[in-house]
Design a protein around this motif. Structure first.
Motif, PDB file in Angstrom:
ATOM      1  N   ARG A 855      40.164  45.445  47.716  1.00  0.00           N
ATOM      2  CA  ARG A 855      39.702  45.383  46.315  1.00  0.00           C
ATOM      3  C   ARG A 855      38.166  45.371  46.245  1.00  0.00           C
ATOM      4  NH1 ARG A 855      43.945  41.562  42.951  1.00  0.00           N
ATOM      5  NH2 ARG A 855      45.184  43.357  42.370  1.00  0.00           N
ATOM      6  N   TRP A 856      37.550  44.642  47.174  1.00  0.00           N
ATOM      7  CA  TRP A 856      36.087  44.575  47.161  1.00  0.00           C
ATOM      8  C   TRP A 856      35.487  45.959  47.444  1.00  0.00           C
ATOM      9  CZ3 TRP A 856      32.557  41.433  45.399  1.00  0.00           C
ATOM     10  CH2 TRP A 856      31.242  41.535  45.846  1.00  0.00           C
ATOM     11  N   ALA A 857      36.019  46.645  48.434  1.00  0.00           N
ATOM     12  CA  ALA A 857      35.489  47.966  48.784  1.00  0.00           C
ATOM     13  C   ALA A 857      35.724  48.979  47.665  1.00  0.00           C
ATOM     14  CB  ALA A 857      36.124  48.461  50.089  1.00  0.00           C
ATOM     15  N   ARG A 858      36.723  48.736  46.800  1.00  0.00           N
ATOM     16  CA  ARG A 858      36.964  49.610  45.642  1.00  0.00           C
ATOM     17  C   ARG A 858      36.063  49.265  44.467  1.00  0.00           C
ATOM     18  NH1 ARG A 858      43.153  49.799  44.145  1.00  0.00           N
ATOM     19  NH2 ARG A 858      42.250  50.928  42.414  1.00  0.00           N
ATOM     20  N   GLY A 859      35.261  48.185  44.601  1.00  0.00           N
ATOM     21  CA  GLY A 859      34.305  47.843  43.543  1.00  0.00           C
ATOM     22  C   GLY A 859      34.826  46.851  42.528  1.00  0.00           C
ATOM     23  N   GLU A 860      35.945  46.157  42.826  1.00  0.00           N
ATOM     24  CA  GLU A 860      36.494  45.210  41.851  1.00  0.00           C
ATOM     25  C   GLU A 860      35.678  43.926  41.818  1.00  0.00           C
ATOM     26  OE1 GLU A 860      40.729  44.725  41.792  1.00  0.00           O
ATOM     27  OE2 GLU A 860      41.090  46.768  42.521  1.00  0.00           O
ATOM     28  N   ALA A 861      35.877  43.135  40.755  1.00  0.00           N
ATOM     29  CA  ALA A 861      35.086  41.920  40.531  1.00  0.00           C
ATOM     30  C   ALA A 861      35.408  40.858  41.570  1.00  0.00           C
ATOM     31  CB  ALA A 861      35.371  41.370  39.133  1.00  0.00           C
ATOM     32  N   ALA A 909      33.856  55.416  58.064  1.00  0.00           N
ATOM     33  CA  ALA A 909      33.426  54.054  58.422  1.00  0.00           C
ATOM     34  C   ALA A 909      32.063  53.755  57.811  1.00  0.00           C
ATOM     35  CB  ALA A 909      33.383  53.905  59.939  1.00  0.00           C
ATOM     36  N   ARG A 910      31.151  54.744  57.846  1.00  0.00           N
ATOM     37  CA  ARG A 910      29.822  54.525  57.241  1.00  0.00           C
ATOM     38  C   ARG A 910      29.937  54.350  55.733  1.00  0.00           C
ATOM     39  NH1 ARG A 910      28.074  57.673  61.754  1.00  0.00           N
ATOM     40  NH2 ARG A 910      28.700  59.637  60.816  1.00  0.00           N
ATOM     41  N   GLN A 911      30.817  55.131  55.099  1.00  0.00           N
ATOM     42  CA  GLN A 911      31.035  54.984  53.643  1.00  0.00           C
ATOM     43  C   GLN A 911      31.633  53.609  53.325  1.00  0.00           C
ATOM     44  OE1 GLN A 911      33.582  58.275  52.661  1.00  0.00           O
ATOM     45  NE2 GLN A 911      32.012  59.822  53.023  1.00  0.00           N
ATOM     46  N   ALA A 912      32.550  53.143  54.186  1.00  0.00           N
ATOM     47  CA  ALA A 912      33.183  51.832  53.973  1.00  0.00           C
ATOM     48  C   ALA A 912      32.149  50.717  54.077  1.00  0.00           C
ATOM     49  CB  ALA A 912      34.306  51.622  54.985  1.00  0.00           C
ATOM     50  N   ILE A 913      31.223  50.844  55.031  1.00  0.00           N
ATOM     51  CA  ILE A 913      30.162  49.830  55.176  1.00  0.00           C
ATOM     52  C   ILE A 913      29.336  49.762  53.905  1.00  0.00           C
ATOM     53  CG2 ILE A 913      28.020  49.278  56.413  1.00  0.00           C
ATOM     54  CD1 ILE A 913      29.376  50.524  58.933  1.00  0.00           C
ATOM     55  N   SER A 914      28.962  50.931  53.363  1.00  0.00           N
ATOM     56  CA  SER A 914      28.178  50.962  52.109  1.00  0.00           C
ATOM     57  C   SER A 914      28.970  50.350  50.961  1.00  0.00           C
ATOM     58  CB  SER A 914      27.810  52.402  51.754  1.00  0.00           C
ATOM     59  OG  SER A 914      27.049  52.978  52.778  1.00  0.00           O
ATOM     60  N   ALA A 915      30.278  50.617  50.918  1.00  0.00           N
ATOM     61  CA  ALA A 915      31.119  50.092  49.832  1.00  0.00           C
ATOM     62  C   ALA A 915      31.236  48.571  49.905  1.00  0.00           C
ATOM     63  CB  ALA A 915      32.507  50.730  49.894  1.00  0.00           C
ATOM     64  N   VAL A 916      31.274  48.027  51.129  1.00  0.00           N
ATOM     65  CA  VAL A 916      31.442  46.576  51.297  1.00  0.00           C
ATOM     66  C   VAL A 916      30.126  45.837  51.076  1.00  0.00           C
ATOM     67  CG1 VAL A 916      32.000  44.750  52.970  1.00  0.00           C
ATOM     68  CG2 VAL A 916      33.430  46.807  52.834  1.00  0.00           C
ATOM     69  N   ASN A 917      29.019  46.428  51.521  1.00  0.00           N
ATOM     70  CA  ASN A 917      27.722  45.750  51.414  1.00  0.00           C
ATOM     71  C   ASN A 917      27.150  45.829  50.001  1.00  0.00           C
ATOM     72  OD1 ASN A 917      27.480  44.705  53.984  1.00  0.00           O
ATOM     73  ND2 ASN A 917      26.510  46.550  54.810  1.00  0.00           N
ATOM     74  N   ARG A 918      27.764  45.099  49.075  1.00  0.00           N
ATOM     75  CA  ARG A 918      27.275  45.021  47.695  1.00  0.00           C
ATOM     76  C   ARG A 918      27.396  43.567  47.232  1.00  0.00           C
ATOM     77  NH1 ARG A 918      31.292  44.569  43.792  1.00  0.00           N
ATOM     78  NH2 ARG A 918      33.431  44.753  44.598  1.00  0.00           N
ATOM     79  N   GLY A 919      26.752  43.240  46.123  1.00  0.00           N
ATOM     80  CA  GLY A 919      26.881  41.898  45.548  1.00  0.00           C
ATOM     81  C   GLY A 919      26.532  40.816  46.549  1.00  0.00           C
ATOM     82  N   VAL A 920      27.425  39.841  46.722  1.00  0.00           N
ATOM     83  CA  VAL A 920      27.149  38.725  47.633  1.00  0.00           C
ATOM     84  C   VAL A 920      27.007  39.204  49.072  1.00  0.00           C
ATOM     85  CG1 VAL A 920      28.237  36.941  46.241  1.00  0.00           C
ATOM     86  CG2 VAL A 920      29.628  38.243  47.829  1.00  0.00           C
TER      87      VAL A 920
END
Length: 927
Positions: A855-861, A909-920
């Motif tokens: 859910r986090w990697a998809r951009g959910e709250a 994998a590089r795209q997933a890292i960018s998706a996870v490294n947001r917010g906190v």
């Protein structure tokens, strides 16, 4: 005052030392304080060219010796045998990133940013500098990769080297010590351990000359106290009593009298909730303890509570009591620090993270500190505490292993902690480490440790913990798949075996075999004596006793089977509940009638319906509260938009539950398990055989059985000892041989011992489930997944729940489920292979983090993400979420750089890292 002659003699000694140790003389001039004897002894040994092992209490100043190694490296000159142009280098290793960051900033302040670098999993700053601070794993990886950065390395400082006892990561320290080039001088800094000489003997065998420097002296004296109710006692009358473990007589007398009064019932009704059956001890409230410390000028203090929830509750209790430990100026400074540090965290996430309650506590000088907190919040607490702005921190024991955070006083609420599997007593080493935080060098004249008394706490036990200042260092080293291919690739199979035989683990194992063999011999003699006592003139008592054991084993097996069936029935019944159903909670604190407010069958784990009990308590119940399936006894109307937080609404609905006229407890149905036991054919047969045995009629039957039981237990213990004796002799080499055989069979090593392409890929995978990850890459299990699906799929090989959960967690539908199923099949194959070869099994993949990271990697709250964690006790803590996300990102980074992964997977994998490294996570990634 000393005489002129004495002053002249002292000056002559100083001049002689300065000429003998010029580097130390230069170094000590810039320190601003005189070196202690142990620091001087260790530094002199280092300047003479010897390696050193320094063992000293927390806060004694061990790191000065490490900093002197840095000074020696920067003094110039070249490494022996190198060209003069080659700079000498010093690597300063620490066990955790927070300590690396702290030591990096300390060295930059002293030597300048151009001469100091930092290498951790998150940061790479000036990695070619002559002094580089790094985590121990980074240095291990460099050694295996043959990194060019190692050129010119003259000194390695291993701070907190006692970490090699850590069962998860300790092996890394031994790998580094064994593999460092001979030309490197090793500086090992350790907490006080009782087998320092044994550790040093091993260092001499693998590193050459090593000087041992042990100091028991604390620079700031520590006073031990015990808080009994509202009275504070010294644990010891004086230093002489402390050496003899003699508890203060007044403390012993008072605690005995208190226990006696409790036993006589005088303690009933003390404090809130009085009047219950039997005496109940109510210790001092947490706000009262903090207030008392404040009155006696013992703040700042760390109060150790071995529970995350307990730490949070303690802060709330102090806030509710109206405690305020800060001035207006301090509050303004606290807010300024906080606002500067949390700007990167999105506003909508702050509410989810409990930011406002946390800030309220900080402004009053109060905070919690535990692994479940957001790292950004923990760092702020640490900074404010060190600056003296936060006065009382409620912490779990993880703080004792973390960064430098000394206090004037340390309070231990209990002497028992949960170690992940069971509640266990604190060891003397843990007690020393926790209380070692008390007393700030250069600030406090003395430190204070306070143990809060309860009827289960014996002051003499505390005296033993306080007086036993040392604990043994035990190796946790064992070969892994990654280590095996790296060793074979770098030195070859036979030399690799010899290297493993030189580990501290094997060194200790070989020494311990002699004592174990003696114990086996003593046990064998005792077993024979027990056998004689158990002999029966009626017949073969061994045969009779075997029947009794078989009956007990069968009964336990049936009971376990019944428990599993009852749990499954309870889960099914809870899943069928609807709003308005009246049920009976059969056991636990909430036993009685209850009405269902929200069935909560959301698909995340076991059902936990929200109910309101007859006693007006509203909360979620779990299958664990139901010994029998939940039965719908009646139905009542629950108002639409019912607010269970409203006392009036709860009162009215609870009255409606009572109005059904149903019996609160219902009929107690017992004997089911007994009846089920009686129906078992095999059990009935065993009982008939037992009753028909001649020994069953013996009048001394039970006395014989007691001796037979003692013999059985001792035989079991002796078999384990024999296995340990045979297992320890050459044990690591045998394990290594089995690992090599498995890797050869799976194609990671060639039959001639060469490392294959698959083996080279495995050599660059640094995770506990290294072989499973390599198999997933070879079988293309993760190819074709989206970034969010890939994050979810790899999470199952890194995540490990804090507590066991019986049922399997749910997964996002589609490709993730297929990838995880394939991963589980591969794990099952590996586990079978490991079992066949007698190897420790790879840990089973844990699905509990798949939903949150997906859910986090998809951009959910963040709120939705934390709520989807597969937790027994509600939402996933933010700190746990960040920590596991970082581990997922670390593994994704390895996939992105892996030569064994497809081009498509590396890109994903590089795209997933960018998706996870947001917010906190973005804050943490840049911290």
């Amino acid at each position: 005052m000393s005489s002129p002659a004495e002053r002249y003699a002292a000056a002559r000694r100083r001049a002689a030392q300065a000429s003998a140790f010029p580097a130390l003389d230069e170094f000590s001039h810039d320190l601003g304080f005189d070196l202690d004897d142990f620091q001087r002894e260790a530094c002199q040994a280092l300047e003479r060219g010897s390696g050193v092992l320094v063992c000293a209490p927390t806060g004694a100043g061990k790191t000065v010796v490490g900093e002197f190694a840095v000074h020696l490296a920067l003094r110039g000159g070249s490494v022996d045998g190198d060209a003069p142009a080659t700079r000498r280098k010093c690597f300063y290793t620490t066990p955790i990133k927070a300590l690396s960051n702290q030591k990096y900033h300390d060295l930059v302040d002293r030597y300048g940013a151009e001469r100091v670098g930092l290498l951790t999993g998150d940061n790479a700053i000036n990695g070619d500098a002559p002094v580089v601070v790094m985590t121990t794993e980074v240095l291990r990886n460099m050694l295996y990769a043959g990194s060019a950065t190692l050129a010119g390395l003259a000194y390695v400082v291993m701070d907190e080297v006692h970490y090699l006892a850590d069962r998860f990561r300790g092996g890394v320290w031994e790998e580094v010590i064994i593999h460092l080039p001979e030309s490197v001088t090793l500086v090992s800094l350790s907490a006080t351990v009782s087998n320092a000489e044994e550790f040093a003997d091993w260092l001499v065998t693998v590193r050459g000359e090593t000087t041992v420097v042990v100091s028991e002296h604390r620079p700031v004296p520590l006073w031990q106290h015990m808080l009994v109710g509202k009275r504070m006692f010294d644990l010891f009358h004086d230093a002489d009593a402390a050496r003899k473990h003699d508890v203060h007589p007044e403390l012993l007398r008072y605690t005995r009298d208190t226990v006696r009064r409790l036993e006589l019932g005088e303690g009933r009704g003390a404090g809130p909730g009085g009047g219950r059956r039997g005496p109940r001890w109510r210790g001092p409230m947490r706000p009262d303890i903090v207030e008392r410390l404040d009155r006696e000028n013992l703040l700042p203090a760390i109060l150790f509570i071995f529970s995350r929830a307990g730490c949070q509750a303690a802060v709330q209790q102090c806030l509710a009591a109206g405690l305020r430990l800060t001035s207006a100026e301090e509050r303004a400074e606290i807010r300024q620090v906080v606002e500067a540090r949390i700007t990167a965290i999105p506003g909508e996430d702050l509410t989810v993270l409990g930011y406002w309650e946390w800030l309220d506590g900080l402004e009053r000088g109060l905070a919690a500190h535990h692994a479940g907190m957001l790292p950004a919040f923990k760092e702020v607490v640490e900074e404010l505490f060190v600056r003296g702005l936060v006065k009382a921190v409620f912490a779990t024991e993880t703080l004792a292993l973390g960064i430098n955070m000394p206090a004037r006083c340390v309070v231990l609420e209990r002497l028992v902690k949960f170690n992940g599997e069971a509640h266990v007593d604190l060891t003397p080493g843990e007690y020393t480490q926790l209380t070692g935080r008390a007393g700030r060098r250069g600030i406090d004249v003395e430190g204070h440790a306070v143990v809060v008394w309860s009827p289960e706490t014996d002051p003499r036990h505390v005296a033993g913990l306080a007086s036993t200042r040392t604990y043994p260092l035990r190796s946790s080293f064992r070969p892994s798949y990654n280590m095996a291919v790296n060793l074979v690739g770098s030195v070859g199979a036979e030399p690799a075996r010899a290297l493993l035989e030189s580990s501290f683990a094997q060194f200790q194992a070989d020494r311990s075999v002699v004592g174990l063999a003696r114990q086996v011999q003593r046990n064998t003699e005792t077993i024979e004596a027990y056998g004689a006592e158990a002999a029966c003139h009626h017949g073969d008592f061994d045969e009779y006793f075997a029947l009794r054991v078989a009956i007990a084993d069968r009964e336990r097996a049936i009971a376990r089977q019944g428990q599993t069936q009852r749990k499954a029935a309870a889960v099914t019944s809870l899943e069928r509940l609807r709003v308005g159903d009246v049920i009976r909670v059969p056991s636990g604190r909430r036993a009685g009638l209850a009405v269902v407010l929200d069935p909560a069958t959301g698909g995340f784990g076991e059902p936990r319906p929200l109910v309101l009990t007859q006693d007006r308590w509203a909360g979620r119940v779990s299958p664990g509260d139901f010994t029998t399936p939940a039965e719908v006894l009646a139905r009542i109307r629950v108002p639409k938009h019912f607010n269970h937080r409203s006392p009036a609404a709860r009162r009215d609905l609870a009255a409606a539950v009572s109005g059904t006229g149903l019996d609160r407890h219902g009929g107690r149905r017992g004997g089911r398990s007994r009846q089920a036991v009686g129906e078992d054919h095999r059990l009935s047969q065993l009982r008939v055989e037992m009753r028909g045995h001649p020994c069953h009629a013996c009048p001394d039957r039970e006395e014989h059985a007691r001796w037979a039981e003692r013999r059985r237990r001792l035989e079991r213990d002796t078999d384990e000892l024999r296995q340990r004796v045979s297992g320890r002799t050459g044990s690591l080499a045998r394990t290594f041989d089995r690992i090599v055989a498995l890797l050869t069979a799976r194609g990671y090593l060639a039959p001639d011992g060469e490392v294959t392409d698959a083996g080279r890929m495995l050599a660059r995978i640094w995770t506990e489930a290294d072989l499973l990850v390599a198999e997933c890459l070879r079988r293309r299990v993760w190819d074709g997944l989206s970034p969010a699906e890939l994050a979810a799929a790899v999470s199952v090989v890194v995540f490990e729940a804090r507590r066991d959960v019986d049922e399997r967690a749910s997964l996002p539908r589609g490709a993730v489920g297929d990838a995880v199923d394939e991963t589980l099949k591969l794990w099952s194959d590996i586990e079978a292979d490991e079992a066949a070869r007698g190897l420790t099994a790879t840990r089973e993949p844990d699905l509990g983090f798949a939903w949150p990271i997906y859910r986090w990697a998809r951009g959910e709250a963040l709120a939705k993400v934390l709520a989807s964690g597969h937790q027994i006790d509600g939402e996933m803590p933010a700190g746990d979420f960040v920590r596991w996300s970082r581990q997922v990102v670390d593994l994704l980074g390895q996939l992105a750089d892996s030569g064994g992964a497809s081009v498509e997977l590396r890109a994903t994998a590089r795209q997933a890292i960018s998706a996870v490294n947001r917010g906190v996570l973005a804050y943490h990634a840049s911290a």
